[in-house]
Design an enzyme around this catalytic site. Sequence first.
Site, PDB file in Angstrom:
ATOM      1  N   CYS A  95       0.855  -1.187   0.000  1.00  0.00           N
ATOM      2  CA  CYS A  95       0.000   0.000   0.000  1.00  0.00           C
ATOM      3  C   CYS A  95       0.888   1.233   0.000  1.00  0.00           C
ATOM      4  O   CYS A  95       1.979   1.204   0.563  1.00  0.00           O
ATOM      5  CB  CYS A  95      -0.884   0.005   1.238  1.00  0.00           C
ATOM      6  SG  CYS A  95      -2.082   1.336   1.222  1.00  0.00           S
ATOM      7  N   CYS A 104       0.131   4.304   1.302  1.00  0.00           N
ATOM      8  CA  CYS A 104      -0.174   5.400   2.242  1.00  0.00           C
ATOM      9  C   CYS A 104       0.978   5.761   3.196  1.00  0.00           C
ATOM     10  O   CYS A 104       1.093   6.899   3.612  1.00  0.00           O
ATOM     11  CB  CYS A 104      -1.456   5.134   3.012  1.00  0.00           C
ATOM     12  SG  CYS A 104      -1.379   3.744   4.139  1.00  0.00           S
ATOM     13  N   CYS A 141      -3.726   6.113  -0.253  1.00  0.00           N
ATOM     14  CA  CYS A 141      -3.245   4.789  -0.647  1.00  0.00           C
ATOM     15  C   CYS A 141      -2.990   4.678  -2.146  1.00  0.00           C
ATOM     16  O   CYS A 141      -2.669   3.608  -2.654  1.00  0.00           O
ATOM     17  CB  CYS A 141      -4.233   3.723  -0.190  1.00  0.00           C
ATOM     18  SG  CYS A 141      -4.559   3.801   1.587  1.00  0.00           S
ATOM     19  N   LYS A 181     -12.071  -4.803   3.266  1.00  0.00           N
ATOM     20  CA  LYS A 181     -11.457  -3.847   4.177  1.00  0.00           C
ATOM     21  C   LYS A 181     -12.375  -2.635   4.287  1.00  0.00           C
ATOM     22  O   LYS A 181     -12.617  -1.924   3.315  1.00  0.00           O
ATOM     23  CB  LYS A 181     -10.087  -3.436   3.649  1.00  0.00           C
ATOM     24  CG  LYS A 181      -9.429  -2.354   4.497  1.00  0.00           C
ATOM     25  CD  LYS A 181      -7.985  -2.119   4.090  1.00  0.00           C
ATOM     26  CE  LYS A 181      -7.397  -0.959   4.876  1.00  0.00           C
ATOM     27  NZ  LYS A 181      -5.994  -0.731   4.559  1.00  0.00           N
ATOM     28  N   ARG A 210      -2.564   4.698  12.400  1.00  0.00           N
ATOM     29  CA  ARG A 210      -2.085   5.839  11.601  1.00  0.00           C
ATOM     30  C   ARG A 210      -1.044   6.639  12.366  1.00  0.00           C
ATOM     31  O   ARG A 210      -0.186   7.275  11.766  1.00  0.00           O
ATOM     32  CB  ARG A 210      -3.277   6.676  11.135  1.00  0.00           C
ATOM     33  CG  ARG A 210      -4.081   5.852  10.124  1.00  0.00           C
ATOM     34  CD  ARG A 210      -5.257   6.547   9.538  1.00  0.00           C
ATOM     35  NE  ARG A 210      -6.043   5.575   8.765  1.00  0.00           N
ATOM     36  CZ  ARG A 210      -7.277   5.773   8.339  1.00  0.00           C
ATOM     37  NH1 ARG A 210      -7.884   6.921   8.603  1.00  0.00           N
ATOM     38  NH2 ARG A 210      -7.901   4.842   7.648  1.00  0.00           N
ATOM     39  N   ARG A 220     -10.691   7.933   3.559  1.00  0.00           N
ATOM     40  CA  ARG A 220     -10.501   6.795   2.652  1.00  0.00           C
ATOM     41  C   ARG A 220     -11.844   6.196   2.203  1.00  0.00           C
ATOM     42  O   ARG A 220     -11.896   5.070   1.721  1.00  0.00           O
ATOM     43  CB  ARG A 220      -9.673   5.722   3.343  1.00  0.00           C
ATOM     44  CG  ARG A 220      -8.317   6.190   3.867  1.00  0.00           C
ATOM     45  CD  ARG A 220      -7.318   5.049   3.862  1.00  0.00           C
ATOM     46  NE  ARG A 220      -6.198   5.218   4.775  1.00  0.00           N
ATOM     47  CZ  ARG A 220      -5.202   6.075   4.580  1.00  0.00           C
ATOM     48  NH1 ARG A 220      -5.225   6.898   3.549  1.00  0.00           N
ATOM     49  NH2 ARG A 220      -4.203   6.120   5.453  1.00  0.00           N
ATOM     50  N   GLU A 256     -16.744  -7.922  -3.373  1.00  0.00           N
ATOM     51  CA  GLU A 256     -15.299  -7.678  -3.321  1.00  0.00           C
ATOM     52  C   GLU A 256     -14.524  -8.996  -3.341  1.00  0.00           C
ATOM     53  O   GLU A 256     -13.514  -9.128  -4.030  1.00  0.00           O
ATOM     54  CB  GLU A 256     -14.926  -6.883  -2.053  1.00  0.00           C
ATOM     55  CG  GLU A 256     -15.327  -5.418  -2.093  1.00  0.00           C
ATOM     56  CD  GLU A 256     -14.454  -4.585  -3.044  1.00  0.00           C
ATOM     57  OE1 GLU A 256     -13.378  -5.049  -3.458  1.00  0.00           O
ATOM     58  OE2 GLU A 256     -14.871  -3.457  -3.368  1.00  0.00           O
ATOM     59  N   LYS A 278     -11.234  -7.288   7.471  1.00  0.00           N
ATOM     60  CA  LYS A 278     -10.574  -6.323   8.337  1.00  0.00           C
ATOM     61  C   LYS A 278     -11.472  -5.117   8.546  1.00  0.00           C
ATOM     62  O   LYS A 278     -11.981  -4.587   7.557  1.00  0.00           O
ATOM     63  CB  LYS A 278      -9.276  -5.896   7.650  1.00  0.00           C
ATOM     64  CG  LYS A 278      -8.530  -4.795   8.340  1.00  0.00           C
ATOM     65  CD  LYS A 278      -7.391  -4.335   7.482  1.00  0.00           C
ATOM     66  CE  LYS A 278      -6.778  -3.138   8.191  1.00  0.00           C
ATOM     67  NZ  LYS A 278      -5.792  -2.470   7.397  1.00  0.00           N
ATOM     68  N   SER A 315      -5.469  -2.243  14.962  1.00  0.00           N
ATOM     69  CA  SER A 315      -4.906  -1.433  16.043  1.00  0.00           C
ATOM     70  C   SER A 315      -5.944  -0.977  17.061  1.00  0.00           C
ATOM     71  O   SER A 315      -5.718  -1.059  18.268  1.00  0.00           O
ATOM     72  CB  SER A 315      -4.184  -0.219  15.447  1.00  0.00           C
ATOM     73  OG  SER A 315      -5.064   0.551  14.644  1.00  0.00           O
ATOM     74  N   TYR A 339      -1.691  -7.899  17.115  1.00  0.00           N
ATOM     75  CA  TYR A 339      -0.603  -7.278  17.881  1.00  0.00           C
ATOM     76  C   TYR A 339      -0.367  -7.992  19.212  1.00  0.00           C
ATOM     77  O   TYR A 339       0.569  -7.671  19.924  1.00  0.00           O
ATOM     78  CB  TYR A 339      -0.912  -5.794  18.113  1.00  0.00           C
ATOM     79  CG  TYR A 339      -1.070  -5.025  16.816  1.00  0.00           C
ATOM     80  CD1 TYR A 339       0.048  -4.593  16.103  1.00  0.00           C
ATOM     81  CD2 TYR A 339      -2.334  -4.775  16.272  1.00  0.00           C
ATOM     82  CE1 TYR A 339      -0.092  -3.922  14.904  1.00  0.00           C
ATOM     83  CE2 TYR A 339      -2.484  -4.100  15.071  1.00  0.00           C
ATOM     84  CZ  TYR A 339      -1.356  -3.672  14.388  1.00  0.00           C
ATOM     85  OH  TYR A 339      -1.486  -3.014  13.193  1.00  0.00           O
TER      86      TYR A 339
HETATM   87  C1  PBG Z   1      -2.556   0.581   4.976  1.00  0.00           C
HETATM   88  C2  PBG Z   1      -3.070  -0.156   6.149  1.00  0.00           C
HETATM   89  C3  PBG Z   1      -3.832   0.299   7.233  1.00  0.00           C
HETATM   90  C4  PBG Z   1      -3.940  -0.780   8.108  1.00  0.00           C
HETATM   91  C5  PBG Z   1      -3.279  -1.853   7.526  1.00  0.00           C
HETATM   92  N1  PBG Z   1      -2.770  -1.463   6.308  1.00  0.00           N
HETATM   93  C6  PBG Z   1      -4.360   1.630   7.537  1.00  0.00           C
HETATM   94  C7  PBG Z   1      -5.397   2.258   6.744  1.00  0.00           C
HETATM   95  O1  PBG Z   1      -5.957   1.702   5.802  1.00  0.00           O
HETATM   96  O2  PBG Z   1      -5.667   3.418   7.044  1.00  0.00           O
HETATM   97  C8  PBG Z   1      -4.616  -0.760   9.441  1.00  0.00           C
HETATM   98  C9  PBG Z   1      -4.051  -1.706  10.445  1.00  0.00           C
HETATM   99  C10 PBG Z   1      -4.437  -1.448  11.860  1.00  0.00           C
HETATM  100  O3  PBG Z   1      -5.245  -0.556  12.186  1.00  0.00           O
HETATM  101  O4  PBG Z   1      -3.903  -2.170  12.715  1.00  0.00           O
HETATM  102  N2  PBG Z   1      -3.490   1.052   4.083  1.00  0.00           N
END
Ligand code: PBG
Length: 325
Positions: free
Chosen positions: A120, A122, A130, A195, A205, A217, A233, A248, A274, A313
Amino acid sequence: MPFYRGRRLRRSPALRTLVRETALHRENLIMPYFVVDTPDVDFRSPISAMPGQNQLSLQELEKQIGRAAEHGLHGCLLFGIPAAKDEMGSEGYAEHGIIQRACRMIKENWPDLLVITDVCLCEYTSHGHCGVIENNDVANDPTLELLSRMALSHVRAGADIVAPSDMMDGRVGAIREALDAHGFTQTPILSYSIKYASSFYGPFREAAESAPKFGDRKTYQMDPPNWREAIREADADVAEGADMLMVKPAGPYLDVLLRIRETFALPLCAYQVSGEYSMLMAAIENGWLNKDAAILESLLGIRRAGADFILSYFTEYLLENKLVR
Ligand code: PBG
Protein backbone atom coordinates in the site's frame (compact mmCIF):
# COMPACT_ATOMS: atom_id res chain seq x y z
CA MET A 1 -39.55 -35.42 29.63
CA PRO A 2 -35.96 -34.98 30.90
CA PHE A 3 -34.58 -31.58 30.03
CA TYR A 4 -31.30 -30.91 28.32
CA ARG A 5 -28.45 -31.04 30.82
CA GLY A 6 -25.84 -28.95 29.07
CA ARG A 7 -23.86 -28.75 32.29
CA ARG A 8 -22.88 -32.45 32.06
CA LEU A 9 -20.21 -31.67 29.51
CA ARG A 10 -18.90 -28.63 31.42
CA ARG A 11 -18.24 -30.36 34.73
CA SER A 12 -14.47 -30.55 34.56
CA PRO A 13 -11.61 -29.06 32.56
CA ALA A 14 -11.04 -32.48 31.00
CA LEU A 15 -14.63 -32.72 29.77
CA ARG A 16 -14.61 -29.15 28.51
CA THR A 17 -11.42 -29.62 26.53
CA LEU A 18 -12.74 -32.93 25.16
CA VAL A 19 -15.68 -31.19 23.47
CA ARG A 20 -14.00 -27.89 22.66
CA GLU A 21 -14.78 -26.81 19.09
CA THR A 22 -12.21 -24.12 18.39
CA ALA A 23 -8.51 -23.83 19.14
CA LEU A 24 -5.89 -21.16 18.78
CA HIS A 25 -2.39 -22.31 17.91
CA ARG A 26 0.80 -20.36 17.35
CA GLU A 27 0.56 -21.18 13.62
CA ASN A 28 -2.73 -19.23 13.51
CA LEU A 29 -1.06 -15.97 14.57
CA ILE A 30 0.93 -13.38 12.66
CA MET A 31 2.68 -10.46 14.36
CA PRO A 32 2.69 -7.01 12.68
CA TYR A 33 5.84 -4.83 12.96
CA PHE A 34 6.55 -1.18 12.17
CA VAL A 35 10.05 -0.67 10.81
CA VAL A 36 11.50 2.80 10.39
CA ASP A 37 14.14 3.89 7.90
CA THR A 38 16.52 5.73 10.21
CA PRO A 39 20.31 6.02 10.68
CA ASP A 40 19.75 5.66 14.44
CA VAL A 41 20.38 1.94 14.91
CA ASP A 42 19.00 2.01 18.47
CA PHE A 43 15.76 3.66 17.40
CA ARG A 44 12.84 2.24 19.34
CA SER A 45 9.87 4.54 19.79
CA PRO A 46 6.79 3.54 21.81
CA ILE A 47 3.48 4.08 19.99
CA SER A 48 1.44 5.95 22.57
CA ALA A 49 -1.96 4.83 21.29
CA MET A 50 -0.83 1.19 21.28
CA PRO A 51 0.72 0.41 24.67
CA GLY A 52 3.46 -2.22 24.33
CA GLN A 53 4.02 -1.65 20.58
CA ASN A 54 6.99 0.22 19.12
CA GLN A 55 8.35 1.67 15.93
CA LEU A 56 11.70 -0.07 15.37
CA SER A 57 14.88 0.53 13.43
CA LEU A 58 16.01 -2.36 11.24
CA GLN A 59 18.52 -3.39 13.92
CA GLU A 60 15.90 -3.27 16.70
CA LEU A 61 13.53 -5.26 14.49
CA GLU A 62 16.21 -7.92 14.19
CA LYS A 63 16.50 -8.17 18.00
CA GLN A 64 12.74 -8.15 18.44
CA ILE A 65 12.12 -10.89 15.88
CA GLY A 66 15.02 -12.88 17.32
CA ARG A 67 13.29 -12.97 20.71
CA ALA A 68 9.90 -13.75 19.21
CA ALA A 69 11.37 -16.51 17.03
CA GLU A 70 12.78 -18.16 20.16
CA HIS A 71 9.25 -18.21 21.52
CA GLY A 72 7.89 -19.84 18.37
CA LEU A 73 6.85 -16.95 16.12
CA HIS A 74 5.40 -18.40 12.92
CA GLY A 75 5.10 -15.31 10.76
CA CYS A 76 5.20 -11.54 10.61
CA LEU A 77 3.55 -8.71 8.69
CA LEU A 78 5.75 -5.73 7.86
CA PHE A 79 4.90 -2.04 7.64
CA GLY A 80 7.52 0.52 6.65
CA ILE A 81 8.03 4.13 7.59
CA PRO A 82 10.33 5.64 4.94
CA ALA A 83 12.99 8.31 5.50
CA ALA A 84 11.24 10.55 2.98
CA LYS A 85 7.78 10.68 1.45
CA ASP A 86 6.76 12.02 -1.96
CA GLU A 87 3.69 12.36 -4.19
CA MET A 88 4.25 8.98 -5.81
CA GLY A 89 5.34 7.03 -2.72
CA SER A 90 8.55 6.07 -4.49
CA GLU A 91 10.34 4.75 -1.36
CA GLY A 92 7.66 2.07 -1.27
CA TYR A 93 9.05 0.34 -4.35
CA ALA A 94 12.71 1.35 -4.10
CA GLU A 95 15.24 -1.47 -4.37
CA HIS A 96 16.78 -0.46 -1.03
CA GLY A 97 13.61 0.73 0.66
CA ILE A 98 13.12 -0.12 4.32
CA ILE A 99 10.75 -3.04 3.71
CA GLN A 100 13.00 -4.50 1.05
CA ARG A 101 15.95 -4.38 3.49
CA ALA A 102 13.80 -5.81 6.29
CA CYS A 103 12.75 -8.77 4.10
CA ARG A 104 16.38 -9.56 3.25
CA MET A 105 17.45 -9.27 6.89
CA ILE A 106 14.70 -11.59 8.14
CA LYS A 107 15.21 -14.19 5.42
CA GLU A 108 18.98 -14.25 6.06
CA ASN A 109 18.46 -14.90 9.75
CA TRP A 110 15.23 -16.92 9.83
CA PRO A 111 14.61 -18.48 6.41
CA ASP A 112 11.60 -20.45 7.68
CA LEU A 113 9.76 -17.54 9.27
CA LEU A 114 6.85 -16.44 7.05
CA VAL A 115 7.25 -12.86 5.87
CA ILE A 116 4.12 -11.09 4.71
CA THR A 117 4.38 -7.55 3.37
CA ASP A 118 1.63 -4.95 3.33
CA VAL A 119 1.38 -3.53 -0.19
CA CYS A 120 0.00 0.00 0.00
CA LEU A 121 1.25 3.49 -0.74
CA CYS A 122 -0.17 5.40 2.24
CA GLU A 123 2.95 5.15 4.43
CA TYR A 124 5.07 6.43 1.53
CA THR A 125 3.02 9.24 0.01
CA SER A 126 3.34 12.85 1.18
CA HIS A 127 -0.47 13.18 1.08
CA GLY A 128 -1.07 9.95 3.01
CA HIS A 129 -3.50 8.39 0.53
CA CYS A 130 -3.24 4.79 -0.65
CA GLY A 131 -2.92 5.77 -4.31
CA VAL A 132 -1.68 8.59 -6.53
CA ILE A 133 -3.63 11.85 -6.58
CA GLU A 134 -5.09 13.25 -9.80
CA ASN A 135 -7.64 16.09 -9.85
CA ASN A 136 -7.94 15.94 -6.06
CA ASP A 137 -8.97 12.30 -6.18
CA VAL A 138 -7.22 8.99 -5.62
CA ALA A 139 -6.70 7.73 -9.17
CA ASN A 140 -7.36 4.01 -9.42
CA ASP A 141 -5.74 2.76 -12.61
CA PRO A 142 -2.46 4.73 -12.47
CA THR A 143 -1.97 3.37 -8.93
CA LEU A 144 -2.03 -0.26 -10.10
CA GLU A 145 1.34 0.04 -11.81
CA LEU A 146 2.97 1.36 -8.63
CA LEU A 147 1.42 -1.32 -6.46
CA SER A 148 2.67 -3.97 -8.86
CA ARG A 149 6.19 -2.56 -8.69
CA MET A 150 5.98 -2.51 -4.92
CA ALA A 151 4.79 -6.12 -4.67
CA LEU A 152 7.50 -7.24 -7.09
CA SER A 153 10.22 -5.45 -5.11
CA HIS A 154 9.03 -7.15 -1.90
CA VAL A 155 9.07 -10.58 -3.47
CA ARG A 156 12.51 -10.01 -4.98
CA ALA A 157 13.71 -9.12 -1.48
CA GLY A 158 12.37 -12.41 -0.12
CA ALA A 159 8.76 -11.83 0.96
CA ASP A 160 6.82 -15.11 1.11
CA ILE A 161 3.38 -13.54 0.70
CA VAL A 162 2.27 -10.11 -0.52
CA ALA A 163 -0.83 -8.54 1.00
CA PRO A 164 -2.33 -5.59 -0.90
CA SER A 165 -4.31 -3.35 1.47
CA ASP A 166 -4.84 -0.29 -0.74
CA MET A 167 -8.38 -1.18 -1.93
CA MET A 168 -7.85 -0.04 -5.51
CA ASP A 169 -10.01 -2.00 -7.96
CA GLY A 170 -8.10 -4.51 -10.05
CA ARG A 171 -4.97 -4.58 -7.93
CA VAL A 172 -4.95 -8.32 -7.30
CA GLY A 173 -5.01 -9.02 -11.04
CA ALA A 174 -2.35 -6.41 -11.73
CA ILE A 175 -0.04 -7.75 -9.01
CA ARG A 176 -0.57 -11.38 -10.13
CA GLU A 177 0.32 -10.45 -13.68
CA ALA A 178 3.48 -8.59 -12.62
CA LEU A 179 4.65 -11.43 -10.37
CA ASP A 180 3.99 -14.08 -13.01
CA ALA A 181 5.72 -12.04 -15.72
CA HIS A 182 8.87 -12.05 -13.58
CA GLY A 183 8.79 -15.73 -12.77
CA PHE A 184 7.21 -15.49 -9.31
CA THR A 185 4.31 -17.75 -10.18
CA GLN A 186 4.62 -19.49 -6.82
CA THR A 187 4.21 -16.44 -4.58
CA PRO A 188 0.74 -16.23 -3.00
CA ILE A 189 -1.36 -13.08 -2.74
CA LEU A 190 -3.23 -12.52 0.50
CA SER A 191 -5.79 -9.92 -0.49
CA TYR A 192 -7.22 -7.46 2.01
CA SER A 193 -10.41 -8.18 0.07
CA ILE A 194 -12.89 -6.93 2.59
CA LYS A 195 -11.46 -3.85 4.18
CA TYR A 196 -13.84 -1.36 5.71
CA ALA A 197 -13.32 2.39 6.12
CA SER A 198 -12.99 1.90 9.87
CA SER A 199 -12.38 4.23 12.79
CA PHE A 200 -10.53 1.32 14.39
CA TYR A 201 -7.45 2.09 12.26
CA GLY A 202 -6.91 5.31 14.24
CA PRO A 203 -3.98 4.10 16.39
CA PHE A 204 -2.28 2.50 13.36
CA ARG A 205 -2.09 5.84 11.60
CA GLU A 206 0.02 7.13 14.49
CA ALA A 207 2.14 3.97 14.34
CA ALA A 208 2.65 4.10 10.57
CA GLU A 209 2.52 7.88 10.23
CA SER A 210 0.02 7.37 7.44
CA ALA A 211 -3.03 9.55 8.17
CA PRO A 212 -4.40 11.18 5.00
CA LYS A 213 -3.56 14.91 4.83
CA PHE A 214 -6.92 15.73 3.27
CA GLY A 215 -10.24 13.92 3.01
CA ASP A 216 -10.63 10.31 4.12
CA ARG A 217 -10.50 6.79 2.65
CA LYS A 218 -14.24 6.36 2.13
CA THR A 219 -14.05 6.44 -1.68
CA TYR A 220 -11.91 3.30 -1.71
CA GLN A 221 -12.42 1.44 1.56
CA MET A 222 -15.80 -0.20 2.17
CA ASP A 223 -18.84 1.29 3.83
CA PRO A 224 -19.25 -0.35 7.28
CA PRO A 225 -23.01 -1.07 7.09
CA ASN A 226 -22.61 -3.32 4.02
CA TRP A 227 -22.20 -7.09 3.88
CA ARG A 228 -23.37 -7.95 0.34
CA GLU A 229 -20.66 -5.64 -0.92
CA ALA A 230 -18.18 -7.89 0.91
CA ILE A 231 -19.30 -10.82 -1.25
CA ARG A 232 -18.79 -8.73 -4.40
CA GLU A 233 -15.30 -7.68 -3.32
CA ALA A 234 -14.33 -11.26 -2.52
CA ASP A 235 -15.80 -12.51 -5.82
CA ALA A 236 -13.70 -9.98 -7.72
CA ASP A 237 -10.50 -10.92 -5.90
CA VAL A 238 -11.08 -14.63 -6.44
CA ALA A 239 -11.60 -13.97 -10.15
CA GLU A 240 -8.37 -11.94 -10.27
CA GLY A 241 -6.38 -14.73 -8.65
CA ALA A 242 -6.23 -14.07 -4.92
CA ASP A 243 -4.91 -17.08 -3.00
CA MET A 244 -6.26 -16.02 0.39
CA LEU A 245 -8.91 -13.55 1.53
CA MET A 246 -8.98 -11.21 4.49
CA VAL A 247 -11.66 -9.46 6.52
CA LYS A 248 -10.57 -6.32 8.34
CA PRO A 249 -11.29 -5.21 11.05
CA ALA A 250 -12.14 -8.52 12.75
CA GLY A 251 -14.06 -8.13 16.03
CA PRO A 252 -16.76 -5.69 14.85
CA TYR A 253 -17.22 -7.67 11.58
CA LEU A 254 -17.61 -11.28 12.75
CA ASP A 255 -20.86 -11.60 10.81
CA VAL A 256 -19.00 -10.73 7.60
CA LEU A 257 -16.22 -13.17 8.48
CA LEU A 258 -18.73 -15.99 8.93
CA ARG A 259 -20.48 -15.21 5.64
CA ILE A 260 -17.20 -15.14 3.73
CA ARG A 261 -16.17 -18.40 5.39
CA GLU A 262 -19.42 -20.03 4.26
CA THR A 263 -19.33 -18.62 0.73
CA PHE A 264 -15.68 -19.11 -0.31
CA ALA A 265 -13.34 -22.06 -0.08
CA LEU A 266 -10.12 -20.02 0.04
CA PRO A 267 -8.10 -19.73 3.25
CA LEU A 268 -9.40 -16.82 5.27
CA CYS A 269 -7.49 -14.34 7.38
CA ALA A 270 -8.81 -11.73 9.81
CA TYR A 271 -7.00 -8.62 11.00
CA GLN A 272 -7.53 -7.71 14.64
CA VAL A 273 -6.61 -4.10 13.98
CA SER A 274 -4.91 -1.43 16.04
CA GLY A 275 -8.12 -0.01 17.51
CA GLU A 276 -9.23 -3.44 18.69
CA TYR A 277 -5.84 -3.87 20.36
CA SER A 278 -5.89 -0.40 21.93
CA MET A 279 -9.44 -0.81 23.22
CA LEU A 280 -8.57 -4.05 24.99
CA MET A 281 -5.28 -2.66 26.31
CA ALA A 282 -7.00 0.43 27.72
CA ALA A 283 -9.47 -1.69 29.67
CA ILE A 284 -6.72 -4.10 30.74
CA GLU A 285 -4.46 -1.27 31.96
CA ASN A 286 -7.36 0.13 33.96
CA GLY A 287 -7.84 -3.24 35.63
CA TRP A 288 -11.30 -3.60 34.10
CA LEU A 289 -10.58 -6.80 32.19
CA ASN A 290 -8.51 -9.88 32.96
CA LYS A 291 -5.66 -9.54 30.46
CA ASP A 292 -4.96 -13.10 29.35
CA ALA A 293 -8.59 -14.24 29.37
CA ALA A 294 -9.83 -11.19 27.44
CA ILE A 295 -7.12 -11.44 24.78
CA LEU A 296 -7.70 -15.15 24.23
CA GLU A 297 -11.48 -14.74 24.11
CA SER A 298 -11.21 -11.96 21.52
CA LEU A 299 -9.04 -14.17 19.28
CA LEU A 300 -11.03 -17.36 19.79
CA GLY A 301 -14.15 -15.46 18.75
CA ILE A 302 -12.43 -14.52 15.50
CA ARG A 303 -11.36 -18.13 14.94
CA ARG A 304 -14.87 -19.42 15.76
CA ALA A 305 -16.36 -17.04 13.19
CA GLY A 306 -14.16 -18.65 10.53
CA ALA A 307 -10.67 -17.18 10.39
CA ASP A 308 -7.91 -19.66 9.62
CA PHE A 309 -5.29 -17.22 10.81
CA ILE A 310 -5.22 -13.84 12.49
CA LEU A 311 -3.02 -10.79 12.24
CA SER A 312 -2.78 -9.62 15.84
CA TYR A 313 -0.60 -7.28 17.88
CA PHE A 314 -1.05 -9.71 20.80
CA THR A 315 0.92 -12.45 19.01
CA GLU A 316 4.26 -11.82 20.73
CA TYR A 317 2.64 -11.50 24.15
CA LEU A 318 0.77 -14.79 23.76
CA LEU A 319 3.92 -16.61 22.66
CA GLU A 320 6.15 -15.15 25.35
CA ASN A 321 3.66 -16.06 28.05
CA LYS A 322 3.05 -19.52 26.62
CA LEU A 323 -0.66 -18.82 26.23
CA VAL A 324 -0.60 -20.51 22.82
CA ARG A 325 1.54 -23.38 21.61
C1 PBG B 1 -2.56 0.58 4.98
C2 PBG B 1 -3.07 -0.16 6.15
C3 PBG B 1 -3.83 0.30 7.23
C4 PBG B 1 -3.94 -0.78 8.11
C5 PBG B 1 -3.28 -1.85 7.53
N1 PBG B 1 -2.77 -1.46 6.31
C6 PBG B 1 -4.36 1.63 7.54
C7 PBG B 1 -5.40 2.26 6.74
O1 PBG B 1 -5.96 1.70 5.80
O2 PBG B 1 -5.67 3.42 7.04
C8 PBG B 1 -4.62 -0.76 9.44
C9 PBG B 1 -4.05 -1.71 10.45
C10 PBG B 1 -4.44 -1.45 11.86
O3 PBG B 1 -5.24 -0.56 12.19
O4 PBG B 1 -3.90 -2.17 12.71
N2 PBG B 1 -3.49 1.05 4.08
